[in-house]
Design a protein around this motif. Structure first.
Motif, mmCIF file in Angstrom:
data_model
loop_
_atom_site.group_PDB
_atom_site.id
_atom_site.type_symbol
_atom_site.label_atom_id
_atom_site.label_comp_id
_atom_site.label_asym_id
_atom_site.label_seq_id
_atom_site.Cartn_x
_atom_site.Cartn_y
_atom_site.Cartn_z
ATOM 1 N N MET A 1 100.124 48.541 17.952
ATOM 2 C CA MET A 1 100.294 49.533 18.990
ATOM 3 C C MET A 1 99.850 50.888 18.454
ATOM 4 N N GLN A 2 99.315 51.714 19.331
ATOM 5 C CA GLN A 2 98.831 53.034 18.935
ATOM 6 C C GLN A 2 99.734 54.116 19.506
ATOM 7 N N LEU A 3 100.147 55.033 18.631
ATOM 8 C CA LEU A 3 100.965 56.176 19.017
ATOM 9 C C LEU A 3 100.185 57.444 18.711
ATOM 10 N N ARG A 4 99.926 58.238 19.725
ATOM 11 C CA ARG A 4 99.185 59.479 19.547
ATOM 12 C C ARG A 4 100.108 60.548 18.960
ATOM 13 N N GLY A 5 99.628 61.223 17.910
ATOM 14 C CA GLY A 5 100.434 62.256 17.268
ATOM 15 C C GLY A 5 99.598 63.423 16.804
ATOM 16 N N HIS A 6 100.277 64.529 16.570
ATOM 17 C CA HIS A 6 99.627 65.754 16.107
ATOM 18 C C HIS A 6 100.301 66.144 14.790
ATOM 19 N N TRP A 7 99.499 66.270 13.753
ATOM 20 C CA TRP A 7 100.022 66.512 12.400
ATOM 21 C C TRP A 7 99.856 67.984 12.071
ATOM 22 N N THR A 367 94.841 65.401 14.651
ATOM 23 C CA THR A 367 95.341 64.673 15.808
ATOM 24 C C THR A 367 94.885 63.229 15.620
ATOM 25 N N ALA A 368 95.800 62.281 15.787
ATOM 26 C CA ALA A 368 95.470 60.907 15.421
ATOM 27 C C ALA A 368 96.143 59.907 16.357
ATOM 28 N N HIS A 369 95.575 58.723 16.410
ATOM 29 C CA HIS A 369 96.220 57.573 17.034
ATOM 30 C C HIS A 369 96.745 56.699 15.897
ATOM 31 N N ILE A 370 98.051 56.689 15.732
ATOM 32 C CA ILE A 370 98.684 55.993 14.627
ATOM 33 C C ILE A 370 98.821 54.513 14.972
ATOM 34 N N GLU A 371 98.319 53.663 14.110
ATOM 35 C CA GLU A 371 98.510 52.226 14.272
ATOM 36 C C GLU A 371 99.880 51.859 13.707
ATOM 37 N N VAL A 372 100.808 51.612 14.597
ATOM 38 C CA VAL A 372 102.192 51.354 14.187
ATOM 39 C C VAL A 372 102.396 49.859 13.981
ATOM 40 N N ALA A 373 102.815 49.503 12.787
ATOM 41 C CA ALA A 373 103.115 48.104 12.477
ATOM 42 C C ALA A 373 104.626 47.903 12.555
#
Length: 377
Positions: A1-7, A367-373
């Motif tokens: 699943m992808q979670l959009r985040g801002h670092w 800014t990234a789409h985090i691949e959440v495992a």
């Protein structure tokens, strides 16, 4: 699943900022939200190797941001201190460094429209109800992406952010001094005697003890406090019960209360080996962050120190060479491992702290789409 985040880097912390709508796509309850953050950061591993956490208390932070255009503030945010080596997320506190980042994010993301000269971002922390304001220069409505402001503990420059904590007391326990006393005795035995401590709720719940009473010499802040760490954790556990933050017998929290060692001003060696002269600061402080010494000082801890300095007879006030003056703004210079951090403290005529202001810096990192495992049992 992808979670959009801002670092973002805010002050001396790194914080992942998530839009509440993005989180809601993957988590329909608070329990699912906590698990989502723990998995995204790789919290179960002390190295956070399979996630976006940095493996330290200052780089394992997140905030979920909700725009509130029709509310009393511009936005709400929920701060999360993500576990390191344990798949847990604590929601018991606030983080000023992350609030600094959120203020810049709000302007850059268009949550708050840039003003002609400067933009004020009013933020409500959902963990505590605290209201903060971040002010950013936006001449001719230009939104800054870089700046030259620096803060102790970070050599990298960033966009200047003036951060104000409004009426920063009683937000977790309902009162500045949960026990009603400037100094209490904690049932933590040191050479057969209890330990003097000031416990207060300002910025975040915090407990301060004299460094000398625990055998800690703050003439140098280069060590890891390994010899004092078990006792400091005892202080946190005992103070948490006395302050009503947890019931007796419940597991101690790692994030609160904040724990600080305090000593009068004196020449000391900072963590980078720099010699900090006695006349450059008003007192010396070392804070415990989660389960390790903080490399500088958290902003909520700086607020707690500032509020305690205005309480006559407190561990902090008795360490100051000068008394506070009610009814005016004054500067408090706090000697930390990273150098001197200065707060502006505004009190009313009765000496009560009504606002604490700090000059900070922030910068967007990615800014990234985090691949959440998902965690595998």
């Amino acid at each position: 699943m992808q979670l959009r985040g801002h670092w973002y880097r805010g002050g001396t912390s790194k914080c992942w900022l998530f839009d509440a709508e993005d989180v809601a796509r993957h988590a329909s309850s608070r329990e699912e939200m906590l698990q989502l953050l723990a998995d995204a950061f790789g919290a179960a591993d002390a190295r956070q190797l399979d996630g976006v956490g940095g493996g330290t208390s200052t780089t394992s932070k997140a905030a979920i941001v909700t725009a509130t255009p029709d509310g009393p503030t511009d936005l709400d945010y929920l701060f999360a201190q993500v576990g390191i080596g344990v798949p847990t997320v604590e929601l018991g506190s606030n983080c000023g460094n992350c609030a600094t980042a959120i203020a810049l994010y709000a302007v850059q993301a268009g949550i708050v429209r840039a003003g002609d000269v400067a933009t004020r971002v009013r933020m409500r922390n959902l963990n505590t109800g605290a209201v903060l304001t971040g002010t950013i220069a936006t001449p001719l409505r230009r939104v800054p992406t870089a700046g030259q402001a620096r803060v102790p503990g970070s050599a990298a420059p960033g966009v200047p952010v003036r951060l104000s904590f409004h009426a920063p007391w009683g937000q977790s326990t309902g009162m500045l001094l949960p026990t009603g006393k400037a100094v209490d005795r904690l049932a933590v035995s040191v050479d057969g005697r209890s330990l003097a401590a000031t416990m207060l709720d300002a910025g975040a719940p915090a407990v301060f003890v004299p460094a000398g009473d625990l055998g800690v010499d703050l003439s140098s802040m280069t060590d890891g406090l390994a010899h004092a760490l078990p006792r400091l954790l005892e202080v946190r556990a005992a103070a948490g019960v006395v302050m009503g933050l947890r019931p007796p017998g419940a597991p101690p929290q790692n994030a609160i209360p904040k724990v600080g060692l305090v000593a009068p001003a004196g020449t000391y060696t900072a963590s980078d080996g720099t010699l900090v002269p006695e006349d450059s600061h008003d007192l010396r402080v070392r804070m415990l962050s989660m389960l390790a010494p903080h490399p500088a000082i958290g902003l909520t801890s700086a607020v707690a120190v500032s509020a305690a300095a205005a309480v006559a007879g407190s561990v902090v006030a008795t360490s100051l060479a000068r008394a506070s003056t009610p009814g005016e703004g004054r500067w408090l210079r706090i000697g930390t491992p990273a150098g001197v951090v200065t707060t502006e403290v505004v009190t009313d005529d009765a000496g009560n702290v009504i606002e604490v202001v700090l000059d900070r810096a922030a910068r967007q990192l990615a800014t990234a789409h985090i691949e959440v495992a998902r965690t595998v049992a």
